[in-house]
Every structure is written in structure tokens, then in C-alpha cells.
Design a protein around this motif. Structure first.
Motif, mmCIF file in Angstrom:
data_model
loop_
_atom_site.group_PDB
_atom_site.id
_atom_site.type_symbol
_atom_site.label_atom_id
_atom_site.label_comp_id
_atom_site.label_asym_id
_atom_site.label_seq_id
_atom_site.Cartn_x
_atom_site.Cartn_y
_atom_site.Cartn_z
ATOM 1 N N ILE A 229 -4.505 -5.573 -7.274
ATOM 2 C CA ILE A 229 -4.222 -4.475 -6.337
ATOM 3 C C ILE A 229 -4.415 -4.957 -4.900
ATOM 4 C CG2 ILE A 229 -5.100 -2.241 -5.517
ATOM 5 C CD1 ILE A 229 -5.533 -1.513 -8.493
ATOM 6 N N ALA A 230 -5.321 -5.915 -4.716
ATOM 7 C CA ALA A 230 -5.520 -6.473 -3.376
ATOM 8 C C ALA A 230 -4.265 -7.178 -2.879
ATOM 9 C CB ALA A 230 -6.701 -7.438 -3.373
ATOM 10 N N CYS B 105 -2.016 -4.427 -1.699
ATOM 11 C CA CYS B 105 -2.576 -3.657 -0.590
ATOM 12 C C CYS B 105 -2.983 -4.534 0.588
ATOM 13 C CB CYS B 105 -3.787 -2.865 -1.065
ATOM 14 S SG CYS B 105 -3.402 -1.585 -2.275
ATOM 15 N N SER B 106 -2.366 -5.700 0.696
ATOM 16 C CA SER B 106 -2.688 -6.569 1.825
ATOM 17 C C SER B 106 -2.097 -5.988 3.105
ATOM 18 C CB SER B 106 -2.163 -7.982 1.565
ATOM 19 O OG SER B 106 -0.775 -7.957 1.330
ATOM 20 N N ARG C 227 -2.356 -2.609 5.324
ATOM 21 C CA ARG C 227 -3.307 -1.605 4.852
ATOM 22 C C ARG C 227 -4.736 -2.117 5.005
ATOM 23 N NH1 ARG C 227 -1.259 0.853 -0.756
ATOM 24 N NH2 ARG C 227 -2.886 2.331 -0.239
ATOM 25 N N THR D 97 -7.370 -0.481 -0.110
ATOM 26 C CA THR D 97 -7.384 -1.308 -1.309
ATOM 27 C C THR D 97 -8.425 -0.798 -2.291
ATOM 28 O OG1 THR D 97 -6.674 -3.271 -0.094
ATOM 29 C CG2 THR D 97 -7.760 -3.635 -2.208
ATOM 30 N N ARG D 98 -9.636 -0.557 -1.801
ATOM 31 C CA ARG D 98 -10.705 -0.091 -2.673
ATOM 32 C C ARG D 98 -10.363 1.274 -3.281
ATOM 33 N NH1 ARG D 98 -15.609 -2.171 -2.671
ATOM 34 N NH2 ARG D 98 -14.299 -4.005 -2.369
ATOM 35 N N GLN E 212 -7.948 0.686 -6.082
ATOM 36 C CA GLN E 212 -8.618 0.108 -7.243
ATOM 37 C C GLN E 212 -9.389 1.173 -8.020
ATOM 38 O OE1 GLN E 212 -10.727 -2.868 -4.949
ATOM 39 N NE2 GLN E 212 -9.456 -4.518 -5.773
#
Length: 288
Positions: free
Chosen positions: A138-139, A142-143, A146, A151-152, A155
Motif C-alpha cells: 500500500i505504501a 500511496c507514495s 500523499r 498511507t497508514r 493500511q
């Protein structure tokens, strides 16, 4: 040199040709082709890779993080490189699950298991380690631009989207990894930081995926895994002391997501609930 039609290349892949060989073949045709970056070539690659991804039990949702080094570069979805990355992960997960790091003969909470039950447990653990990889990937999606908080959140939302049984298996696998970490390091209960170290190890597994576990167990990348644990300990201390801007931990969020499925969670014995749900899955007939 003309490109082979996509159905022929796809047939080669479906006949279990090694993906590295397919990539080498495509690089050869790319070098000889007058249009190495043509839309047609990219369409062929995407078509082949989508079919490969769809055939997997737990395909990734998009871009993936490379497991070939600590820099964890982003690999675009539906590319030969992404398919090869998934093959590398599966090999490393298999290696990790064969390691004596785990006590699958008589695992925590479950006690002695038959060979069939051990095989069933390993199935659940393999799927859970793949889900750890999904959380890490997901990181990649979501780079920039964002923020880390986005990102968190994504997740945590992914974990909340899992079924209760999947959450239980993930929770148990992460917990079991913590037990293995303590057993391997021979930490004593008197160690004032023993629970913090366990929590950080489990956090790193969720945050960095199966690569972190493999790196911890292997000599080549073990030092980097240790650095991640040390960084995690500092982050945990910062969170506990109320440092501004700290994000919610994934391990804590996993426990919260599981508790949310238990109705009145305050009146539920979390350990007993986890044991019962995982035991039902382990005792279930194979392939159910």
C-alpha cells in the motif's frame, strides 16, 4: 525481429516457463525491435501479466515493493518485473516457513498438531504473510504526493476489510512471529524491554511484509532488519511519550480491528477468542 503474438507468449507462461526466462526473451526482442517501447509491446506485457496475477490466490491490488534490497523500490503493476517479484516472495515465504523459527508442531495457543493440521496451519500462515505484503505494498500506491498519514489510514482500512477469520489468522501469524523472535533471541522475561521488542518485531512484519521476516532470518539482510527494529523501538518510545505527529501502529490497529468483530470486546477474552477461531480453521478439512 517480430514480436510473437500475445497468445503464444501467454501460452509459454502458462506452461510454467520461468518468468526470468520470459523477461530475458522480451529484452532480446526489445533490443532487436525498431520500436522497443511501442504501445503494442506494452499491451502484450500487461495482458500476459494480468493473466498471471489473476491466476494467483492472493494477487496484489496494484504496484508492489521490490524485495531485492533494503531500498524497496516501487515496481509497476502488470509488468514482468512485478510477476517476478511475486515469485521471489513466494520462494522466500516458503523458505521462511521451513525455518525452525516457527514451532508448528506444537504452536502457541494450539498445542500439539497432527501433520495434516500442521499443513493447514502453514496454509493460513502463508496467506497471512501474503497479506502482510499487501499491507506493505500500500505504501507503493500511496507514495508522493500523499502524506504518510494517508498511507497508514489505507493500511488500517485494508485490515478492517478482511473477514474475521482472515483477521484472526493474520493476528495469530504475527503473534507467532513474535514468539519465534523471542525464542531465537533467548530473551528473558526479566528484560525490561522484552515486550517492546516483541511489539516492534511484529510491527515491522506488518509494515515491511514477508521481506522483513526473510531478511531477519537470512544472513545477507539481517543487519538491515536489525536496524529497522531499532528504529521501531525509537518510534514506539516516541508514541508512548506523546511525541507530536506519531502515527497509529499497525500491530495495535490489527488488534483493534479484530476486537471490533467481537461485539462487546471488553467482555471477551482476546486470547481465548483467537485460539478458538484459529483452531477451527486449522482443524477444518483441507482446501475448505
Amino acid at each position: 525481429m517480430e514480436l510473437l503474438p500475445p497468445e503464444i507468449i501467454l501460452g509459454m507462461v502458462e506452461q510454467h516457463m520461468n518468468m526470468a526466462t520470459v523477461m530475458q526473451f522480451m529484452q532480446t526482442t526489445k533490443a532487436r525491435s525498431p520500436h522497443p517501447n511501442s504501445p503494442q509491446r506494452r499491451t502484450y506485457e500487461a495482458s500476459i501479466c494480468r493473466a498471471q496475477m489473476a491466476a494467483r490466490r492472493l494477487p496484489p491490488a496494484g504496484h508492489v515493493l521490490s524485495s531485492r534490497g533494503p531500498e524497496r523500490r516501487v515496481i509497476a503493476a502488470n509488468t514482468f518485473a512485478a510477476v517476478l517479484e511475486l515469485d521471489v516472495r513466494q520462494e522466500r515465504i516458503s523458505d521462511a516457513l521451513r525455518h525452525d523459527f516457527w514451532n508448528t508442531g506444537s504452536p502457541p495457543l494450539l498445542g500439539p498438531l497432527t501433520r495434516r493440521q500442521q499443513a493447514r496451519l502453514l496454509e493460513l500462515m502463508r496467506a497471512s504473510l501474503c497479506r502482510c505484503d499487501h499491507i506493505a505494498d500500500i505504501a507503493a500506491a500511496c507514495s508522493h504526493p500523499r502524506a504518510p498519514a494517508d498511507t497508514r489510514t489505507a493500511q488500517i482500512d485494508y485490515m478492517a476489510s478482511l473477514s474475521t477469520e482472515q483477521l484472526a489468522a493474520l493476528f495469530y501469524t504475527v503473534d507467532m512471529a513474535g514468539f519465534g523472535f523471542v525464542r531465537a533471541r533467548k530473551y528473558e522475561a526479566e528484560d525490561p524491554l522484552v515486550w517492546e521488542k516483541i511489539t516492534v518485531f511484529e510491527e515491522c512484519l506488518l509494515r515491511h511484509g514477508s521481506w522483513f521476516l526473510w531478511a531477519h532470518l537470512q544472513g545477507g539482510q539481517a543487519s538491515h532488519a536489525t536496524q529497522l527494529i531499532e528504529a521501531g523501538l525509537k518510534e514506539l518510545t516516541d508514541w508512548e511519550t506523546g511525541k507530536e505527529g506519531m502515527l497509529p501502529g499497525l500491530r495495535m490497529s490489527l488488534v483493534d480491528a479484530y476486537r471490533a468483530r467481537l461485539g462487546d470486546a471488553h467482555d471477551v477474552d482476546l486470547e481465548a477468542s483467537l485460539r478458538e477461531r484459529v483452531r477451527r480453521q486449522v482443524m477444518a478439512p483441507q482446501n475448505t
